[in-house]
Design a protein around this motif. Structure first.
Motif, PDB file in Angstrom:
ATOM      1  N   ALA A  33       0.056   1.355  -9.588  1.00  0.00           N
ATOM      2  CA  ALA A  33       0.572   1.354  -8.208  1.00  0.00           C
ATOM      3  C   ALA A  33       0.635   2.775  -7.653  1.00  0.00           C
ATOM      4  O   ALA A  33       0.349   3.006  -6.465  1.00  0.00           O
ATOM      5  N   PHE A  34       0.995   3.698  -8.520  1.00  0.00           N
ATOM      6  CA  PHE A  34       1.109   5.098  -8.077  1.00  0.00           C
ATOM      7  C   PHE A  34      -0.269   5.703  -7.822  1.00  0.00           C
ATOM      8  O   PHE A  34      -0.446   6.514  -6.921  1.00  0.00           O
ATOM      9  N   GLN A  35      -1.246   5.276  -8.620  1.00  0.00           N
ATOM     10  CA  GLN A  35      -2.607   5.772  -8.396  1.00  0.00           C
ATOM     11  C   GLN A  35      -3.188   5.208  -7.093  1.00  0.00           C
ATOM     12  O   GLN A  35      -3.854   5.913  -6.337  1.00  0.00           O
ATOM     13  N   ALA A  36      -2.899   3.935  -6.840  1.00  0.00           N
ATOM     14  CA  ALA A  36      -3.429   3.301  -5.620  1.00  0.00           C
ATOM     15  C   ALA A  36      -2.835   3.915  -4.349  1.00  0.00           C
ATOM     16  O   ALA A  36      -3.458   3.897  -3.293  1.00  0.00           O
ATOM     17  N   ALA A  37      -1.623   4.449  -4.468  1.00  0.00           N
ATOM     18  CA  ALA A  37      -0.909   4.940  -3.288  1.00  0.00           C
ATOM     19  C   ALA A  37      -1.135   6.414  -3.003  1.00  0.00           C
ATOM     20  O   ALA A  37      -0.728   6.917  -1.952  1.00  0.00           O
ATOM     21  N   GLN A  38      -1.789   7.111  -3.913  1.00  0.00           N
ATOM     22  CA  GLN A  38      -1.861   8.570  -3.727  1.00  0.00           C
ATOM     23  C   GLN A  38      -2.813   8.949  -2.574  1.00  0.00           C
ATOM     24  O   GLN A  38      -3.694   8.176  -2.199  1.00  0.00           O
ATOM     25  N   VAL A  66       6.226   4.370   1.032  1.00  0.00           N
ATOM     26  CA  VAL A  66       6.051   2.949   1.382  1.00  0.00           C
ATOM     27  C   VAL A  66       4.784   2.394   0.733  1.00  0.00           C
ATOM     28  O   VAL A  66       4.766   1.245   0.263  1.00  0.00           O
ATOM     29  N   ARG A  67       3.728   3.199   0.673  1.00  0.00           N
ATOM     30  CA  ARG A  67       2.487   2.738   0.031  1.00  0.00           C
ATOM     31  C   ARG A  67       2.726   2.396  -1.433  1.00  0.00           C
ATOM     32  O   ARG A  67       2.160   1.424  -1.953  1.00  0.00           O
ATOM     33  N   ILE A  68       3.551   3.180  -2.124  1.00  0.00           N
ATOM     34  CA  ILE A  68       3.841   2.881  -3.537  1.00  0.00           C
ATOM     35  C   ILE A  68       4.558   1.533  -3.643  1.00  0.00           C
ATOM     36  O   ILE A  68       4.221   0.701  -4.495  1.00  0.00           O
ATOM     37  N   VAL A  69       5.531   1.306  -2.762  1.00  0.00           N
ATOM     38  CA  VAL A  69       6.256   0.021  -2.786  1.00  0.00           C
ATOM     39  C   VAL A  69       5.293  -1.136  -2.558  1.00  0.00           C
ATOM     40  O   VAL A  69       5.320  -2.141  -3.285  1.00  0.00           O
ATOM     41  N   LEU A  70       4.436  -1.014  -1.551  1.00  0.00           N
ATOM     42  CA  LEU A  70       3.474  -2.081  -1.242  1.00  0.00           C
ATOM     43  C   LEU A  70       2.553  -2.339  -2.431  1.00  0.00           C
ATOM     44  O   LEU A  70       2.272  -3.491  -2.788  1.00  0.00           O
ATOM     45  N   ALA A  71       2.086  -1.272  -3.059  1.00  0.00           N
ATOM     46  CA  ALA A  71       1.183  -1.421  -4.204  1.00  0.00           C
ATOM     47  C   ALA A  71       1.909  -2.030  -5.399  1.00  0.00           C
ATOM     48  O   ALA A  71       1.396  -2.938  -6.062  1.00  0.00           O
ATOM     49  N   HIS A  72       3.127  -1.560  -5.660  1.00  0.00           N
ATOM     50  CA  HIS A  72       3.898  -2.069  -6.795  1.00  0.00           C
ATOM     51  C   HIS A  72       4.184  -3.554  -6.638  1.00  0.00           C
ATOM     52  O   HIS A  72       4.134  -4.321  -7.601  1.00  0.00           O
ATOM     53  N   LYS A  73       4.469  -3.986  -5.430  1.00  0.00           N
ATOM     54  CA  LYS A  73       4.793  -5.385  -5.171  1.00  0.00           C
ATOM     55  C   LYS A  73       3.534  -6.218  -4.911  1.00  0.00           C
ATOM     56  O   LYS A  73       3.638  -7.425  -4.650  1.00  0.00           O
TER      57      LYS A  73
END
Lengths: 216, 216
Positions: free
Chosen positions: A200-205, A20-27
Motif C-alpha cells: 500500500a505504501f509503495q502504491a501511494a508514493q 489519503v492515498r496510503i489509506v485508499l491503497a491499504h483499504k
C-alpha cells in the motif's frame, strides 16, 4: 453512495494527499485519481474549474457523488468509518487515542509549520527557508520519537498499520528532503523502513502517481 | 477507568487546553484542573515533575489513572467516544466528516502557524510578530468562513454544538487578540456570539479558570 466511484484530487508530492492515498491503497478502495498541479500555470488549484469544486483551493479533495470533503485527517477518518475493512484505528479506546495522538503530532504539530507557503513567508532566501523547515521537522519528529519509543512495534503502534503510519511516511520524506538527521530518530527510522516495504505504501508514493513527472 | 477522576493539565490562555475544557464542560464530566504556567519560571511545562508526566512538555495533557494523553483533538475524540452523552459529533457520516473538516482547518490549518513559538522564530520584533499571526489567522478564518456559509445554523454545523464549535471559540479569541477584522467573517462572528452565551463555553473561558491571574 456505494454506486459512486470516489475521486481523489491530488498532487503527487503533496504530503496531505499522500496520506489519503496510503489509506485508499491499504483499504483497497477503487478510486479515480485527478491530478491538480500545484505549481504549473500559477497553480491549477486556483483555477475556476477547481475552485468551483473546492473553494479552499487545496488538495487533497475527496469527492463522492456531489459531495466534496477536504482536510486529510477528516478524509482519513471518513474512510475509516465508511470502509471498515482493513481497519486503521485500533478498537480499544486507549490505543485508538494514542494513534490519533501521533497523527496530530505530525498533521498539526509538524507539517503545517514546515510547508511551502509558511516557509516562503517566514524567510527571504533559500538557505534560511531550508533552515526553517529543518528546524520544525526536527522538533516535530523529536516528539514523535518519544511517543513511538513507548508505542511502536513494526509500525507506529504495535505491529499493525494505523493512520499514524499513513501520516509518518510523507513526513519522513519531507525530513529527508530537508536533510534532517534521521539517526537522531532510530524508532521512526526503523518503522519507516518497515512501512516502505508494504504494497500500500509503495502504491501511494509520489513516483507511482500518474502526475509524477517523466522528464528528468 | 470509571473510578478515576480525570485530570486536565491546562493553562488558562492555552487555546488547545481551552478546546478540551469546552468538551469537558459540555459533557458535564467532572475533572481535576491542574494548572501548568507556561511562562512563569521559564515555563512549568519544562520542569522535571511535569516532564515525567508528559515528556512533550506541552499542555493540554489528559490523565486517567496511570495513562496520559496529549494533543487536543486526540483528547476530544477520546472523550467523545468514552463519554457518549451530550454528543459533539453528528451520527451521519457526511455531517460528521464536515465537522472534522472544520476542526482540522482550525487545529492544523490555522492555530499551529500563529502560535507563540512559531511567531517568535518567524519574526524578530513585536510589530512583525503581530503581523505574522494576523496574516495566518486571517487566512485560516477566511477558509472556515467559506465552509461555515454552507454548514452553519446557530452553530458551526447546524444548530447543535459540535467539536468544531469547541475549536472555533479559542481561535476567535486569538483573532481578537491580534486585531483581526471579524467583520470580514460574518458567519463566524454570528456563530461565536451564539456560542459565547452557552453555559459550557462560559465555564471553559480563560477568566473562569483557577489559574487566571487575579492581580491586574
Amino acid at each position: 453512495m456505494a454506486n459512486d466511484t470516489p475521486i481523489l484530487y491530488s498532487y503527487f508530492r503533496s504530503s496531505c494527499s499522500w496520506r489519503v492515498r496510503i489509506v485508499l491503497a491499504h483499504k483497497q478502495i477503487k478510486y479515480e485519481y485527478k491530478a491538480v498541479h500545484l505549481v504549473r500555470d500559477g497553480g491549477e488549484q486556483h483555477q475556476a474549474e477547481f475552485r468551483a469544486l473546492n473553494p479552499l483551493e487545496q488538495v487533497p479533495a475527496f469527492q463522492l457523488g456531489d459531495k466534496v470533503l477536504t482536510q486529510s485527517v477528516a478524509i482519513m477518518e471518513f474512510l475509516e468509518e465508511q470502509y471498515p475493512e482493513h481497519p486503521l484505528l485500533p478498537k480499544d479506546p486507549w490505543p485508538r487515542a494514542k494513534v490519533r495522538e501521533i497523527v496530530e503530532m505530525i498533521c498539526s504539530g509538524t507539517q503545517p509549520i514546515q510547508n511551502l507557503s509558511v516557509m516562503n513567508m517566514a524567510r527571504e532566501d533559500l538557505p534560511e527557508r531550508v533552515r526553517w523547515s529543518h528546524h520544525w521537522i526536527t522538533r516535530g519528529l523529536a516528539g514523535v520519537e518519544v511517543i513511538l519509543q513507548q508505542t511502536a512495534g513494526q509500525c507506529c503502534f504495535g505491529d499493525h498499520v494505523t493512520l499514524a503510519d499513513c501520516c509518518l511516511i510523507p513526513q519522513v520524506y519531507n525530513a529527508n528532503r530537508f536533510s534532517v538527521d534521521m539517526e537522531a530518530f532510530p524508532t521512526i527510522k526503523r518503522v519507516a523502513n518497515h512501512l516502505q516495504g508494504l504494497a500500500a505504501f509503495q502504491a501511494a508514493q509520489p513516483s507511482a502517481q500518474p502526475d509524477y513527472p517523466t522528464d528528468p
